[in-house]
Structures are given as C-alpha cells and as structure tokens.
Design an enzyme around this catalytic site. Structure first.
Site, PDB file in Angstrom:
ATOM      1  N   HIS A  69      -8.012  -5.497  -0.025  1.00  9.28           N
ATOM      2  CA  HIS A  69      -6.789  -4.701   0.175  1.00  9.28           C
ATOM      3  C   HIS A  69      -6.002  -5.346   1.314  1.00  9.28           C
ATOM      4  O   HIS A  69      -6.035  -4.898   2.456  1.00  9.28           O
ATOM      5  CB  HIS A  69      -7.166  -3.257   0.517  1.00  9.28           C
TER       6      HIS A  69
ATOM      7  N   SER B 190       0.816  -1.205   0.000  1.00  8.26           N
ATOM      8  CA  SER B 190       0.000   0.000   0.000  1.00  8.26           C
ATOM      9  C   SER B 190       0.861   1.271   0.000  1.00  8.26           C
ATOM     10  O   SER B 190       1.611   1.519  -0.942  1.00  8.26           O
ATOM     11  CB  SER B 190      -0.968  -0.040   1.188  1.00  8.26           C
TER      12      SER B 190
ATOM     13  N   ASP C 289     -10.275  -5.747  -4.096  1.00  9.67           N
ATOM     14  CA  ASP C 289      -9.708  -4.512  -3.552  1.00  9.67           C
ATOM     15  C   ASP C 289     -10.477  -3.325  -4.116  1.00  9.67           C
ATOM     16  O   ASP C 289     -10.333  -2.987  -5.291  1.00  9.67           O
ATOM     17  CB  ASP C 289      -8.220  -4.411  -3.917  1.00  9.67           C
TER      18      ASP C 289
END
Length: 217
Positions: A192, A96, A163
């Site tokens: 995610h 991320s 996601d």
C-alpha cells in the site's frame, strides 16, 4: 501541467510526506509541471508504512471521518470550493483516502456537468461513496449499476501486488469507472504505497499514462 495532489489518510504536509512518496513520479514527469499539495483538515492517526519519514512530534491528518456521512459530504464540498478558488488544474493525483475523496467529488461534479479536470490518477484507491447514501446520512460505496451511474472522467489506476490493506477496494473503484475512459491497471511490486525509484518500470508506465491522460481533450 498543473496537478492537484491528495494524500492518503494519516499523513501530513509538515514534512512533505506525499511529496516524498511521489518524488520519483514527479521527477520523471519533469520540472515544467507544478504540483499543489492539499493537507486534510482533521487530526488522525499515523498511517502505517511511513515510520521512517516521520518524527515523534509530528501530527497527522485525514480529509474526513470515514464513519461520518456529514464529514465526507463536507470534504467533497470543500474540495469543490478549493478547485473553484485555486484552480484550474489539469488532473488530480490521489492516494488511498484521497482517491475516495476525488472519486466522490467527481460524481458530484458530473451531476452539475462541471468537471474541471482532464482526469484522475488513483493510487491504491478507496472507492467513491454513494451520493444518495450520503444525503440520507448513510455511508456506502457507490453502486455503478444503480441510477447514480459511473465515473465518466478518464482515469489511471495503480496498486501494488502486495497491498493487503483491502485489495478488493482497488478493484471496486476500478469498476466504478467507465470502461471506455479508464486506462489499464498498472501493478507494481510493492504494497500500500506509491512506487519509487526502486520500481523504475512501474514509474515509467505511470508517467506515460499520466501524459496520455492530460493530453486528452
């Protein structure tokens, strides 16, 4: 092999969240490797999806303020200093916000012809920021078709089919990387997150890709 581990925004190292998130992948890679987990320095809000891993008294951190060009630039410079003083590392595994940091750092390192790792593995990645934009106090994604060019280092890209945080960001990061050096996209059935023990097929594909990545000269 020695891996540098960059967590997602809004987690911490106090209760080893990123260690837990990457446990299945690290187990399959084997105990002969070492993993260095680097915590972000700036207090932030708790990331979503980690509620079962945290305690009410825990603090959470990010690498940079995504609304501050100065903060992003400082994070990139700090990562460069860390690699110089605590390296060498064979590869970076990032999740991320950690991907945005690693990718932006790598563009800067390319300009100096000093990229001291064999490759980067991007999990649910944020794309790189434009270095030209940051130098002007502007925050924008790097345009791979601009004079700044593309990320030349070998890469692996992993994200979940569920996601919904911003699925186009994964694709944008993928497009910022050299087609000749990037591996195929590895999709898992999650959101995610990093694939764990319940996603054995994806874990095996990731481990095989990492081994190929660090085996390159």
């Amino acid at each position: 092999m020695r891996f540098l581990m960059l967590h997602g925004g809004g987690t911490n190292n106090q209760i080893k969240i990123f260690e837990l998130q990457t446990a299945a992948i690290r187990y399959e890679l084997g105990s002969q490797h070492s993993f260095e987990f680097v915590e972000g320095p700036i207090p932030g809000f708790q990331a979503s999806g980690i509620e079962s891993l945290v305690r009410p008294e825990d603090n959470f951190f990010v690498y940079y303020d995504r609304d501050s060009a100065g903060s992003i630039s400082k994070a990139v410079d700090d990562l460069q200093s860390y690699l110089e003083h605590d390296g060498p590392f064979d590869a970076i595994l990032a999740f991320s916000q950690g991907c945005g940091l690693a990718a932006t750092w790598c563009y800067q390192a390319q300009q100096m012809n000093q990229v001291p790792v064999k490759g980067i593995v991007f999990f649910s990645g944020e794309p790189a920021h434009s270095l030209v934009g940051l130098s002007r106090g502007e925050i924008r994604d790097l345009d791979p078709h601009s004079e700044e060019g593309i990320l030349r280092i070998p890469t692996v890209h992993v994200w979940g089919t569920k996601d919904v945080t911003n699925p186009e960001r994964n694709k944008l990061l993928y497009g910022q990387c050299n087609a000749a050096n990037r591996g195929r996209v590895i999709l898992h059935t999650g959101a995610h997150e990093l694939p764990g023990s319940g996603m054995e097929k994806a874990v095996q594909e990731i481990v095989q890709s990492i081994r190929r990545l660090v085996g390159r000269k």
